[in-house]
Scaffold this motif. Structure first.
Motif, mmCIF file in Angstrom:
data_model
loop_
_atom_site.group_PDB
_atom_site.id
_atom_site.type_symbol
_atom_site.label_atom_id
_atom_site.label_comp_id
_atom_site.label_asym_id
_atom_site.label_seq_id
_atom_site.Cartn_x
_atom_site.Cartn_y
_atom_site.Cartn_z
ATOM 1 N N MET A 1 0.799 -1.130 -0.090
ATOM 2 C CA MET A 1 -0.045 0.064 -0.035
ATOM 3 C C MET A 1 0.815 1.417 -0.114
ATOM 4 O O MET A 1 1.740 1.464 0.946
ATOM 5 C CB MET A 1 -1.069 -0.160 1.342
ATOM 6 N N SER A 46 -4.363 1.083 17.610
ATOM 7 C CA SER A 46 -5.419 1.633 16.235
ATOM 8 C C SER A 46 -4.598 3.053 15.870
ATOM 9 O O SER A 46 -4.690 3.194 14.499
ATOM 10 C CB SER A 46 -6.779 2.012 16.952
ATOM 11 N N ALA A 49 -2.044 1.947 13.392
ATOM 12 C CA ALA A 49 -2.516 1.343 12.289
ATOM 13 C C ALA A 49 -3.041 2.676 11.333
ATOM 14 O O ALA A 49 -2.769 2.435 10.125
ATOM 15 C CB ALA A 49 -3.546 0.297 12.709
ATOM 16 N N VAL A 53 -1.786 3.086 7.508
ATOM 17 C CA VAL A 53 -2.854 3.088 6.430
ATOM 18 C C VAL A 53 -2.572 4.550 5.554
ATOM 19 O O VAL A 53 -2.416 4.311 4.317
ATOM 20 C CB VAL A 53 -4.029 3.057 6.697
ATOM 21 N N VAL A 144 -0.796 -5.961 11.836
ATOM 22 C CA VAL A 144 -1.299 -5.183 10.839
ATOM 23 C C VAL A 144 -0.052 -4.826 10.073
ATOM 24 O O VAL A 144 -0.104 -4.765 8.737
ATOM 25 C CB VAL A 144 -1.710 -3.952 11.388
ATOM 26 N N MET A 147 1.137 -7.789 7.683
ATOM 27 C CA MET A 147 0.172 -7.965 6.553
ATOM 28 C C MET A 147 0.015 -6.940 5.536
ATOM 29 O O MET A 147 0.013 -7.399 4.292
ATOM 30 C CB MET A 147 -1.179 -8.160 7.279
ATOM 31 N N SER A 151 1.038 -7.405 1.520
ATOM 32 C CA SER A 151 0.160 -6.909 0.053
ATOM 33 C C SER A 151 0.994 -6.115 -0.520
ATOM 34 O O SER A 151 0.656 -5.861 -1.858
ATOM 35 C CB SER A 151 -1.072 -6.263 0.869
ATOM 36 N N LYS A 154 2.995 -8.107 -3.184
ATOM 37 C CA LYS A 154 2.101 -8.619 -4.123
ATOM 38 C C LYS A 154 1.796 -7.618 -5.309
ATOM 39 O O LYS A 154 1.785 -7.955 -6.427
ATOM 40 C CB LYS A 154 0.874 -9.227 -3.452
ATOM 41 N N GLU A 155 1.554 -6.426 -4.791
ATOM 42 C CA GLU A 155 1.250 -5.217 -5.704
ATOM 43 C C GLU A 155 2.389 -5.017 -6.753
ATOM 44 O O GLU A 155 2.370 -4.729 -7.759
ATOM 45 C CB GLU A 155 0.946 -4.104 -5.017
ATOM 46 N N CYS B 63 -11.657 -0.522 14.645
ATOM 47 C CA CYS B 63 -10.576 0.352 14.013
ATOM 48 C C CYS B 63 -9.346 -0.987 13.360
ATOM 49 O O CYS B 63 -9.425 -0.713 12.221
ATOM 50 C CB CYS B 63 -9.718 1.061 15.055
ATOM 51 N N LEU B 64 -8.974 -1.960 14.490
ATOM 52 C CA LEU B 64 -8.155 -2.631 13.829
ATOM 53 C C LEU B 64 -8.462 -3.512 12.711
ATOM 54 O O LEU B 64 -7.948 -4.054 11.865
ATOM 55 C CB LEU B 64 -7.648 -3.437 15.013
ATOM 56 N N ALA B 67 -9.013 -2.051 9.853
ATOM 57 C CA ALA B 67 -7.754 -1.728 8.678
ATOM 58 C C ALA B 67 -7.183 -3.162 8.154
ATOM 59 O O ALA B 67 -6.808 -3.122 7.167
ATOM 60 C CB ALA B 67 -6.500 -1.146 10.055
ATOM 61 N N ILE B 68 -7.391 -4.150 8.870
ATOM 62 C CA ILE B 68 -7.213 -5.482 8.501
ATOM 63 C C ILE B 68 -7.714 -5.835 7.015
ATOM 64 O O ILE B 68 -7.415 -6.202 5.968
ATOM 65 C CB ILE B 68 -6.925 -6.448 9.614
ATOM 66 N N VAL B 70 -9.537 -3.800 5.213
ATOM 67 C CA VAL B 70 -8.992 -2.617 3.943
ATOM 68 C C VAL B 70 -7.669 -3.018 3.344
ATOM 69 O O VAL B 70 -7.692 -3.049 2.275
ATOM 70 C CB VAL B 70 -9.009 -1.234 4.679
ATOM 71 N N ILE B 71 -6.945 -3.648 4.093
ATOM 72 C CA ILE B 71 -5.633 -3.865 3.438
ATOM 73 C C ILE B 71 -5.772 -5.234 2.581
ATOM 74 O O ILE B 71 -5.228 -5.335 1.615
ATOM 75 C CB ILE B 71 -4.305 -4.181 4.858
ATOM 76 N N LYS B 74 -7.411 -4.423 -0.666
ATOM 77 C CA LYS B 74 -6.675 -3.742 -1.504
ATOM 78 C C LYS B 74 -5.533 -4.506 -1.920
ATOM 79 O O LYS B 74 -5.317 -4.415 -3.225
ATOM 80 C CB LYS B 74 -5.816 -2.500 -0.632
ATOM 81 N N ALA B 75 -5.465 -5.727 -1.569
ATOM 82 C CA ALA B 75 -4.546 -6.695 -2.358
ATOM 83 C C ALA B 75 -5.201 -7.720 -3.209
ATOM 84 O O ALA B 75 -4.588 -8.451 -3.784
ATOM 85 C CB ALA B 75 -3.951 -7.407 -0.832
ATOM 86 N N THR B 76 -6.541 -7.798 -3.038
ATOM 87 C CA THR B 76 -7.280 -8.642 -3.712
ATOM 88 C C THR B 76 -7.846 -7.928 -4.733
ATOM 89 O O THR B 76 -7.584 -7.005 -5.659
ATOM 90 C CB THR B 76 -7.963 -9.426 -3.096
#
Lengths: 158, 83, 90
Positions: A1, A46, A49, A53, A144, A147, A151, A154-155, B63-64, B67-68, B70-71, B74-76
């Motif tokens: 991301m 939070s 995170a 993001v 978080v 992960m 991702s 992968k992008e 929240c958490l 976030a997980i 959404v991540i 976004k990867a799929t």
């Protein structure tokens, strides 16, 4: 991301210190007000995170090493078990609250009933709150972060 | 009286948010619906005089988890395909 | 209606009946049946553990082993996730 727009970055940068202070307040006042190590740690994680993001995983991974997160989390767990074992050593049983009544660090017994709260109470409960809080902050943020970084790779391959 | 009204309205809203989370084709919208459900659930916990659980639910659920999700989205892929 | 639909409706109604009976038999809000341990903790928590928050004194003192189990669960979950994704990140 990759990161988001400049507006999101600025707003999350402004909000991040307040969220962190609030979470640390909940951890530190765990023996006086509702909340404790897990709840405050979840709030701080939070906030982290949100930074992750908005700024992107590469930016965050360059500043926070995943190895350090593992070490800090293990440190929290070891501190928690060590405090419980100290109860076995200085007191009577496992998880014995050996500091209460000693009038030293966190050892004051409060007056019965609802009154003004004294932060220097609670025995080993505040120390356990700190240990669990450190562990939860680092653990949840580590999940978080790892992960998001996966991702990202992968992008990049696409 | 007001508290009893909130006790009736809040579970209905929770069920509505959960139904939205299941029915949405746009997965980002479904993740936001899950977050709204968690927030309403934490409000319900607070009304039931369990502020500890309410704080934990608001932090982790709203929240958490979002976030997980959404991540992961976004990867799929963002849109759900017809089965 | 196919056989599968009938099975689904039957199982759903059986579960719903159990839930409705459970909801009817629940005690009124704020009045549990057994109050011995609650009263003991509420009266003694402040003097025994020194914490003003009775919930925290239960979580970290009276039922400390439960918190240890919860901590172990979190530690195992984080370790497993980091192990999986570290391989993916290389």
């Amino acid at each position: 991301m990759s990161g988001m727009s400049k507006i999101v970055k600025t707003i999350s940068g402004i909000a991040f210190p307040f969220i962190t202070i609030y979470g640390l307040y909940i951890i530190a006042h765990g023996h006086l007000t509702p909340g404790g190590g897990f709840q405050g740690g979840a709030i701080v994680a939070s906030g982290c995170a949100m930074i992750l993001v908005s700024y992107g995983s590469i930016w965050t991974m360059n500043r926070v090493r995943e190895k350090n997160l593992s070490i800090l989390e293990s440190l929290g767990a070891v501190c928690f078990i060590l405090l419980a074992l100290l109860g076995l050593g200085f007191g009577t049983v496992f998880f014995n609250n050996f500091l209460v009544g000693t009038n030293s660090l966190f050892g004051v017994v409060p007056a019965v009933g609802s009154g003004l709260a004294n932060i220097n109470t609670g025995g080993v409960i505040p120390l356990m709150n700190f240990a669990v809080g450190l562990k939860v902050i680092v653990g949840l943020f580590g999940i978080v972060l790892v992960m998001a970084y996966a991702s990202r790779t992968k992008e990049g391959k696409k | 009286m007001i508290l009893e009204g909130i006790h009736i309205i809040l579970p209905i809203l929770i069920v509505v948010a959960a139904a939205f989370a299941v029915l949405m084709k746009d997965l980002i919208a479904a993740a936001i619906a899950v977050a709204a459900m968690s927030l309403l659930l934490s409000l319900e916990f607070y009304i039931l005089q369990a502020p500890d659980v309410a704080i934990a639910e608001a932090g982790v659920g709203a929240c958490l988890t979002t976030a997980i999700l959404v991540i992961a989205i976004k990867a799929t892929k963002r849109m759900e395909e017809d089965a | 209606m196919s056989r599968r639909d009938i099975t689904a409706v039957l199982s759903f109604s059986i579960v719903a009946i159990f839930f409705i009976f459970g909801a009817l038999m629940i005690h009124p809000f704020g009045a549990p049946d057994e109050t011995g341990m609650d009263d003991n903790i509420i009266t003694n928590a402040q003097t025994e553990t020194g914490a003003n928050n009775a919930v925290t004194s239960v979580v970290f003192d009276y039922r400390g082993l439960d918190t240890l189990g919860e901590t172990t669960i979190l530690f195992t979950a984080v370790a497993a996730i980091i192990m999986i994704f570290r391989r993916l990140n290389k």
